[in-house]
Design a protein around this motif. Structure first.
Motif, short mmCIF file in Angstrom:
data_model
loop_
_atom_site.label_atom_id
_atom_site.label_comp_id
_atom_site.label_asym_id
_atom_site.label_seq_id
_atom_site.Cartn_x
_atom_site.Cartn_y
_atom_site.Cartn_z
N MET A 106 58.14 52.76 32.02
CA MET A 106 57.59 54.02 32.52
C MET A 106 56.14 53.80 32.96
O MET A 106 55.34 53.21 32.24
CB MET A 106 57.65 55.09 31.43
N SER A 107 55.82 54.22 34.17
CA SER A 107 54.48 54.03 34.68
C SER A 107 53.49 54.99 34.03
O SER A 107 53.87 56.09 33.60
CB SER A 107 54.46 54.22 36.20
N ALA A 108 52.25 54.56 33.97
CA ALA A 108 51.21 55.41 33.38
C ALA A 108 50.96 56.62 34.28
O ALA A 108 51.12 56.55 35.50
CB ALA A 108 49.93 54.61 33.20
N ILE A 109 50.56 57.73 33.64
CA ILE A 109 50.24 58.94 34.39
C ILE A 109 48.91 58.75 35.10
O ILE A 109 47.93 58.28 34.51
CB ILE A 109 50.18 60.15 33.45
N ALA A 110 48.88 59.10 36.37
CA ALA A 110 47.64 59.02 37.14
C ALA A 110 47.00 60.40 37.23
O ALA A 110 47.69 61.39 37.50
CB ALA A 110 47.93 58.47 38.53
N TYR A 111 45.70 60.49 36.97
CA TYR A 111 44.97 61.75 37.03
C TYR A 111 43.97 61.73 38.19
O TYR A 111 43.52 60.67 38.63
CB TYR A 111 44.20 61.99 35.73
N LEU A 112 43.62 62.91 38.69
CA LEU A 112 42.62 63.00 39.74
C LEU A 112 41.25 62.52 39.27
O LEU A 112 40.45 62.01 40.04
CB LEU A 112 42.51 64.44 40.24
N PHE A 113 40.98 62.74 37.97
CA PHE A 113 39.75 62.25 37.36
C PHE A 113 40.05 61.97 35.90
O PHE A 113 41.08 62.40 35.37
CB PHE A 113 38.61 63.26 37.50
N ASN A 114 39.20 61.23 35.24
CA ASN A 114 39.45 60.85 33.86
C ASN A 114 39.45 62.08 32.95
O ASN A 114 38.50 62.87 32.98
CB ASN A 114 38.39 59.87 33.37
N PRO A 115 40.50 62.26 32.16
CA PRO A 115 40.52 63.41 31.23
C PRO A 115 39.48 63.22 30.14
O PRO A 115 39.09 62.08 29.83
CB PRO A 115 41.94 63.37 30.66
N PRO A 116 39.02 64.32 29.54
CA PRO A 116 38.02 64.21 28.48
C PRO A 116 38.60 63.52 27.24
O PRO A 116 39.82 63.53 27.01
CB PRO A 116 37.65 65.66 28.19
N ALA A 117 37.73 62.94 26.47
CA ALA A 117 38.15 62.31 25.21
C ALA A 117 38.65 63.36 24.23
O ALA A 117 38.27 64.53 24.31
CB ALA A 117 36.98 61.53 24.61
N VAL A 118 39.48 62.95 23.30
CA VAL A 118 39.98 63.86 22.27
C VAL A 118 38.81 64.25 21.36
O VAL A 118 38.12 63.37 20.82
CB VAL A 118 41.09 63.19 21.44
N PRO A 119 38.53 65.55 21.17
CA PRO A 119 37.47 65.94 20.22
C PRO A 119 37.83 65.45 18.82
O PRO A 119 38.99 65.52 18.41
CB PRO A 119 37.48 67.47 20.29
N SER A 120 36.83 64.98 18.09
CA SER A 120 37.11 64.45 16.76
C SER A 120 35.86 64.54 15.90
O SER A 120 34.75 64.75 16.40
CB SER A 120 37.59 63.00 16.85
N LEU A 121 36.07 64.36 14.60
CA LEU A 121 34.98 64.42 13.64
C LEU A 121 35.07 63.24 12.67
O LEU A 121 36.18 62.78 12.35
CB LEU A 121 35.04 65.72 12.84
N PRO A 122 33.94 62.77 12.17
CA PRO A 122 33.99 61.72 11.15
C PRO A 122 34.56 62.24 9.85
O PRO A 122 34.47 63.43 9.54
CB PRO A 122 32.52 61.32 11.00
N VAL A 123 35.15 61.35 9.08
CA VAL A 123 35.73 61.68 7.78
C VAL A 123 35.03 60.83 6.73
O VAL A 123 34.97 59.60 6.86
CB VAL A 123 37.25 61.42 7.76
#
Length: 235
Positions: free
Chosen positions: A1-18
């Motif tokens: 399966m080919s990778a999904i191509a986007y018009l621009f780079n999607p934002p990073a997943v929001p995350s927090l330190p643990v």
């Protein structure tokens, strides 16, 4: 399966330190409980009678999330940018229509949080019966400290405080929550399929107030940790 191509780079997943872990907690959704301390409800002119009322909520985009220690610009469109110190509950397991007795199983940990608010815009919208989005869903307005792992644990008490430039503004205890943690999880899960990474800001006590560019905000919750925010220049 080919990778999904986007018009621009999607934002990073929001995350927090643990705390104590190299892995970060990916953040799914941000839920906020309104008026969950009696004294704050009174200072906002909307007293709460738990015998006849139920909790109410609003949401913010995960893109508003920033970590403790950040500098956030004083936002546009307001002359009354205010702090609200809160306990943040992190969900670590899926749950839908859970009971209060089973609610603790969804808890993965806690953090300190700031719900920064354009108060003048919030109150103007409230008085006209309009949504609060311009007042609440503000860029950089959801500030959260590191997540402290406490799987299955319910916090029933603990001192909470906030200072602006060293002066105490908010001081209360988690034991004064109108709706406690099991009640909130059980109630919110009647409306949403709660998912790992959902955060619930459990409400702020009395003493909310304005901040100005250059201010430093420090907050603490007993047994959880501390949080810092610097207010930058206006945009």
């Amino acid at each position: 399966m080919s990778a999904i191509a986007y018009l621009f780079n999607p934002p990073a997943v929001p995350s927090l330190p643990v705390r104590g872990r190299s892995e970060r907690l990916p953040v799914q959704r941000l839920f906020f409980v309104g008026r969950n301390y009696h004294a704050h409800a009174v200072e906002m002119g909307r007293p709460v009678d738990k015998s006849v009322e139920v909790p109410f909520y609003f949401t913010k985009s995960p893109s508003t999330l920033v970590e403790s220690g950040a500098t956030v610009a004083y936002p546009p469109g307001t002359r009354d940018f205010q702090h609200e110190m809160e306990l943040v509950l992190a969900i670590g397991a899926p749950g839908f229509r859970v009971t209060q007795a089973d609610a603790a199983a969804l808890v993965v940990g806690y953090a300190c949080g700031l719900d920064m608010t354009r108060r003048d815009l919030q109150l103007a919208a409230r008085d006209k019966g309009r949504p609060w989005d311009l007042g609440k869903d503000v860029e950089g307005s959801s500030v959260v400290s590191e997540i402290v792992p406490m799987p299955g644990r319910v916090l029933a008490s603990g001192a909470l405080s906030l200072r602006v430039n060293g002066q105490v503004r908010q001081q209360s205890d988690l034991g004064k929550l109108i709706w406690n943690i099991p009640e909130l999880i059980a109630d919110l899960s009647q409306y949403y399929h709660l998912q790992p990474g959902d955060l619930i800001f459990t409400g702020t006590p009395e003493g909310v107030g304005p901040v100005q560019p250059g201010d430093r905000i420090d907050g603490e919750i007993e047994g959880v940790g501390s949080i810092v925010l610097h207010v930058g220049a206006a945009e």
